[in-house]
Design a protein around this motif. Structure first.
Motif, PDB file in Angstrom:
ATOM      1  N   MET A 158       0.840  -1.190   0.000  1.00  0.00           N
ATOM      2  CA  MET A 158       0.000   0.000   0.000  1.00  0.00           C
ATOM      3  C   MET A 158       0.882   1.249   0.000  1.00  0.00           C
ATOM      4  SD  MET A 158      -2.742   1.209   2.882  1.00  0.00           S
ATOM      5  CE  MET A 158      -3.650   2.760   2.753  1.00  0.00           C
ATOM      6  N   GLY A 159       0.534   2.222  -0.838  1.00  0.00           N
ATOM      7  CA  GLY A 159       1.298   3.454  -0.908  1.00  0.00           C
ATOM      8  C   GLY A 159       2.427   3.426  -1.918  1.00  0.00           C
ATOM      9  N   SER A 160       2.655   2.289  -2.573  1.00  0.00           N
ATOM     10  CA  SER A 160       3.678   2.229  -3.614  1.00  0.00           C
ATOM     11  C   SER A 160       3.256   3.084  -4.804  1.00  0.00           C
ATOM     12  CB  SER A 160       3.886   0.785  -4.082  1.00  0.00           C
ATOM     13  OG  SER A 160       4.346  -0.036  -3.039  1.00  0.00           O
ATOM     14  N   ILE A 161       4.202   3.836  -5.355  1.00  0.00           N
ATOM     15  CA  ILE A 161       3.951   4.589  -6.586  1.00  0.00           C
ATOM     16  C   ILE A 161       4.323   3.664  -7.737  1.00  0.00           C
ATOM     17  CG2 ILE A 161       4.529   6.626  -7.936  1.00  0.00           C
ATOM     18  CD1 ILE A 161       5.210   8.065  -5.354  1.00  0.00           C
ATOM     19  N   ALA A 162       3.322   3.153  -8.431  1.00  0.00           N
ATOM     20  CA  ALA A 162       3.516   2.088  -9.415  1.00  0.00           C
ATOM     21  C   ALA A 162       3.541   2.650 -10.834  1.00  0.00           C
ATOM     22  CB  ALA A 162       2.400   1.055  -9.290  1.00  0.00           C
ATOM     23  N   LEU A 163       4.490   2.174 -11.629  1.00  0.00           N
ATOM     24  CA  LEU A 163       4.571   2.546 -13.042  1.00  0.00           C
ATOM     25  C   LEU A 163       3.736   1.555 -13.841  1.00  0.00           C
ATOM     26  CD1 LEU A 163       5.874   4.444 -15.137  1.00  0.00           C
ATOM     27  CD2 LEU A 163       7.727   2.765 -15.347  1.00  0.00           C
ATOM     28  N   VAL A 164       2.758   2.084 -14.579  1.00  0.00           N
ATOM     29  CA  VAL A 164       1.859   1.232 -15.363  1.00  0.00           C
ATOM     30  C   VAL A 164       1.865   1.676 -16.816  1.00  0.00           C
ATOM     31  CG1 VAL A 164       0.350   0.802 -13.376  1.00  0.00           C
ATOM     32  CG2 VAL A 164      -0.171   2.688 -14.943  1.00  0.00           C
ATOM     33  N   ASN A 165       1.456   0.762 -17.680  1.00  0.00           N
ATOM     34  CA  ASN A 165       1.233   1.084 -19.093  1.00  0.00           C
ATOM     35  C   ASN A 165      -0.250   1.410 -19.242  1.00  0.00           C
ATOM     36  OD1 ASN A 165       0.806   1.132 -21.861  1.00  0.00           O
ATOM     37  ND2 ASN A 165       2.363  -0.428 -22.262  1.00  0.00           N
ATOM     38  N   TYR A 166      -0.535   2.689 -19.372  1.00  0.00           N
ATOM     39  CA  TYR A 166      -1.914   3.180 -19.351  1.00  0.00           C
ATOM     40  C   TYR A 166      -2.754   2.600 -20.483  1.00  0.00           C
ATOM     41  CZ  TYR A 166      -5.036   6.847 -17.458  1.00  0.00           C
ATOM     42  OH  TYR A 166      -6.024   7.535 -16.819  1.00  0.00           O
ATOM     43  N   SER A 167      -2.126   2.271 -21.594  1.00  0.00           N
ATOM     44  CA  SER A 167      -2.876   1.791 -22.757  1.00  0.00           C
ATOM     45  C   SER A 167      -3.410   0.370 -22.562  1.00  0.00           C
ATOM     46  CB  SER A 167      -1.995   1.829 -24.005  1.00  0.00           C
ATOM     47  OG  SER A 167      -0.910   0.949 -23.879  1.00  0.00           O
ATOM     48  N   LYS A 168      -3.004  -0.293 -21.465  1.00  0.00           N
ATOM     49  CA  LYS A 168      -3.493  -1.643 -21.195  1.00  0.00           C
ATOM     50  C   LYS A 168      -4.793  -1.644 -20.403  1.00  0.00           C
ATOM     51  CE  LYS A 168       0.132  -3.499 -23.109  1.00  0.00           C
ATOM     52  NZ  LYS A 168       0.029  -4.198 -24.414  1.00  0.00           N
ATOM     53  N   LEU A 169      -5.276  -0.456 -20.036  1.00  0.00           N
ATOM     54  CA  LEU A 169      -6.534  -0.362 -19.297  1.00  0.00           C
ATOM     55  C   LEU A 169      -7.723  -0.413 -20.247  1.00  0.00           C
ATOM     56  CD1 LEU A 169      -5.655   2.619 -16.922  1.00  0.00           C
ATOM     57  CD2 LEU A 169      -5.378   0.179 -16.457  1.00  0.00           C
ATOM     58  N   LYS A 170      -8.898  -0.607 -19.674  1.00  0.00           N
ATOM     59  CA  LYS A 170     -10.114  -0.449 -20.450  1.00  0.00           C
ATOM     60  C   LYS A 170     -10.302   1.040 -20.745  1.00  0.00           C
ATOM     61  CE  LYS A 170     -12.433  -4.458 -18.422  1.00  0.00           C
ATOM     62  NZ  LYS A 170     -13.563  -4.928 -17.577  1.00  0.00           N
ATOM     63  N   PRO A 171     -10.819   1.416 -21.901  1.00  0.00           N
ATOM     64  CA  PRO A 171     -10.978   2.833 -22.241  1.00  0.00           C
ATOM     65  C   PRO A 171     -11.704   3.637 -21.175  1.00  0.00           C
ATOM     66  CG  PRO A 171     -11.403   1.477 -24.169  1.00  0.00           C
ATOM     67  CD  PRO A 171     -11.233   0.540 -23.018  1.00  0.00           C
ATOM     68  N   ALA A 172     -12.664   3.044 -20.505  1.00  0.00           N
ATOM     69  CA  ALA A 172     -13.443   3.773 -19.487  1.00  0.00           C
ATOM     70  C   ALA A 172     -12.575   4.167 -18.299  1.00  0.00           C
ATOM     71  CB  ALA A 172     -14.619   2.925 -19.021  1.00  0.00           C
ATOM     72  N   ASN A 173     -11.472   3.479 -18.081  1.00  0.00           N
ATOM     73  CA  ASN A 173     -10.604   3.782 -16.944  1.00  0.00           C
ATOM     74  C   ASN A 173      -9.456   4.713 -17.312  1.00  0.00           C
ATOM     75  OD1 ASN A 173     -11.790   2.486 -14.741  1.00  0.00           O
ATOM     76  ND2 ASN A 173     -11.042   0.498 -15.419  1.00  0.00           N
ATOM     77  N   ALA A 174      -9.415   5.155 -18.558  1.00  0.00           N
ATOM     78  CA  ALA A 174      -8.355   6.065 -19.006  1.00  0.00           C
ATOM     79  C   ALA A 174      -8.957   7.449 -19.211  1.00  0.00           C
ATOM     80  CB  ALA A 174      -7.727   5.562 -20.292  1.00  0.00           C
ATOM     81  N   TYR A 175      -8.542   8.411 -18.388  1.00  0.00           N
ATOM     82  CA  TYR A 175      -9.126   9.747 -18.487  1.00  0.00           C
ATOM     83  C   TYR A 175      -8.690  10.447 -19.763  1.00  0.00           C
ATOM     84  CZ  TYR A 175     -10.238  14.586 -17.487  1.00  0.00           C
ATOM     85  OH  TYR A 175     -10.719  15.866 -17.573  1.00  0.00           O
ATOM     86  N   ASP A 176      -7.385  10.450 -20.060  1.00  0.00           N
ATOM     87  CA  ASP A 176      -6.836  11.146 -21.226  1.00  0.00           C
ATOM     88  C   ASP A 176      -6.763  10.158 -22.386  1.00  0.00           C
ATOM     89  OD1 ASP A 176      -5.187  12.322 -23.162  1.00  0.00           O
ATOM     90  OD2 ASP A 176      -4.115  13.499 -21.657  1.00  0.00           O
ATOM     91  N   LYS A 177      -7.717  10.258 -23.295  1.00  0.00           N
ATOM     92  CA  LYS A 177      -7.790   9.287 -24.381  1.00  0.00           C
ATOM     93  C   LYS A 177      -6.638   9.443 -25.377  1.00  0.00           C
ATOM     94  CE  LYS A 177     -11.579   7.459 -22.781  1.00  0.00           C
ATOM     95  NZ  LYS A 177     -11.761   8.245 -21.557  1.00  0.00           N
ATOM     96  N   ALA A 178      -6.143  10.666 -25.559  1.00  0.00           N
ATOM     97  CA  ALA A 178      -5.010  10.868 -26.462  1.00  0.00           C
ATOM     98  C   ALA A 178      -3.765  10.182 -25.904  1.00  0.00           C
ATOM     99  CB  ALA A 178      -4.748  12.354 -26.672  1.00  0.00           C
ATOM    100  N   PHE A 179      -3.562  10.309 -24.605  1.00  0.00           N
ATOM    101  CA  PHE A 179      -2.433   9.634 -23.967  1.00  0.00           C
ATOM    102  C   PHE A 179      -2.640   8.126 -23.995  1.00  0.00           C
ATOM    103  CE2 PHE A 179      -0.598   8.031 -19.854  1.00  0.00           C
ATOM    104  CZ  PHE A 179       0.734   8.108 -20.248  1.00  0.00           C
ATOM    105  N   TYR A 180      -3.863   7.699 -23.845  1.00  0.00           N
ATOM    106  CA  TYR A 180      -4.202   6.273 -23.795  1.00  0.00           C
ATOM    107  C   TYR A 180      -3.744   5.540 -25.049  1.00  0.00           C
ATOM    108  CZ  TYR A 180      -7.241   2.132 -23.757  1.00  0.00           C
ATOM    109  OH  TYR A 180      -7.732   0.854 -23.798  1.00  0.00           O
TER     110      TYR A 180
END
Length: 233
Positions: A158-180
């Protein structure tokens, strides 16, 4: 009396001489706290806080980690759209100390510490901030941190700052679609909790608190997005 020390620096606060509508006012001081005026800055006095040892109580991190947005319009007066790492560091700092800190303050700290740079040349606002820079900043601010690695798909602390690949999320969970849909959609989030079915994170890329506060992803999404690299605290 003992001066409060935060991250090796004496903590100063600006207080307006005559409060105006919308100002945050310190209504009363905790027992044993003394504010000393050390200078003036425009409409403000600059003060430093002191506290007796027997009056100080250690801060206990709450079970919920505060959410901070990196989006400029969520940070009025911000010098730049804040990198996700700065906003995640703001969340961890407030969680660990009980004191809010603006992402721009983190940005300023990064600019003033070239020894933290991992790449050649000077770091500037808007440039990708690395895990090692996040570790260096937290340690400098008095919060023990280290770079921690996990097998892809594992759950960090808990509290870890995690590096993720945002494009692997479902579109609904990605706020910035251009970045997605970008080629390098790597992004920092703060891990809150998870189980076999879901994972909860604070995603700084969202603007509204009701949306960004504790986003819930499926465990399948997390397993596909998590790179395994974290700032561990």
């Amino acid at each position: 009396m003992e001066k409060i020390v935060l991250g090796g620096k004496f903590q100063t606060v600006n207080v307006r001489r005559e409060p105006r509508d919308g100002d945050t006012i310190i209504g009363s001081q905790p027992r044993g706290v003394v504010l000393e005026t050390i200078g003036e800055e425009g409409d403000y006095y600059k003060v430093v806080a002191y506290v007796r040892k027997d009056a100080a109580k250690p801060h206990v991190p709450p079970t919920e980690i505060p959410w901070v947005s990196q989006v400029a319009r969520a940070n009025p007066g911000a010098m730049t759209p804040n990198d996700c790492q700065q906003s995640c560091l703001s969340m961890i700092y407030e969680w660990k100390t009980g004191l809010p800190i603006a992402p721009d303050t983190v940005t300023t700290d990064l600019r003033e510490h070239p020894s933290w740079y991992d790449l050649s040349g000077n770091w500037v606002p808007g440039k990708y901030t690395t895990i090692n820079q996040g570790v260096s900043w937290l340690n400098w601010r008095g919060i023990p941190a280290r770079r921690a690695f996990y097998q892809k798909g594992q759950l960090p602390k808990m509290g870890s700052i995690a590096l993720v690949n945002y494009s692997k999320l479902k579109p609904a969970n990605a706020y910035d679609k251009a970045f997605y849909v970008s080629a390098d959609a790597f992004h920092f989030v703060v891990f809150i909790k998870g189980d076999d079915d879901t994972v909860v994170v604070n995603d700084p890329l969202w603007y509204y608190q009701r949306d960004g506060w504790q986003r819930t992803w499926s465990r399948e999404e997390w397993n596909g997005a998590f790179t395994g690299s974290t700032v561990g605290v």
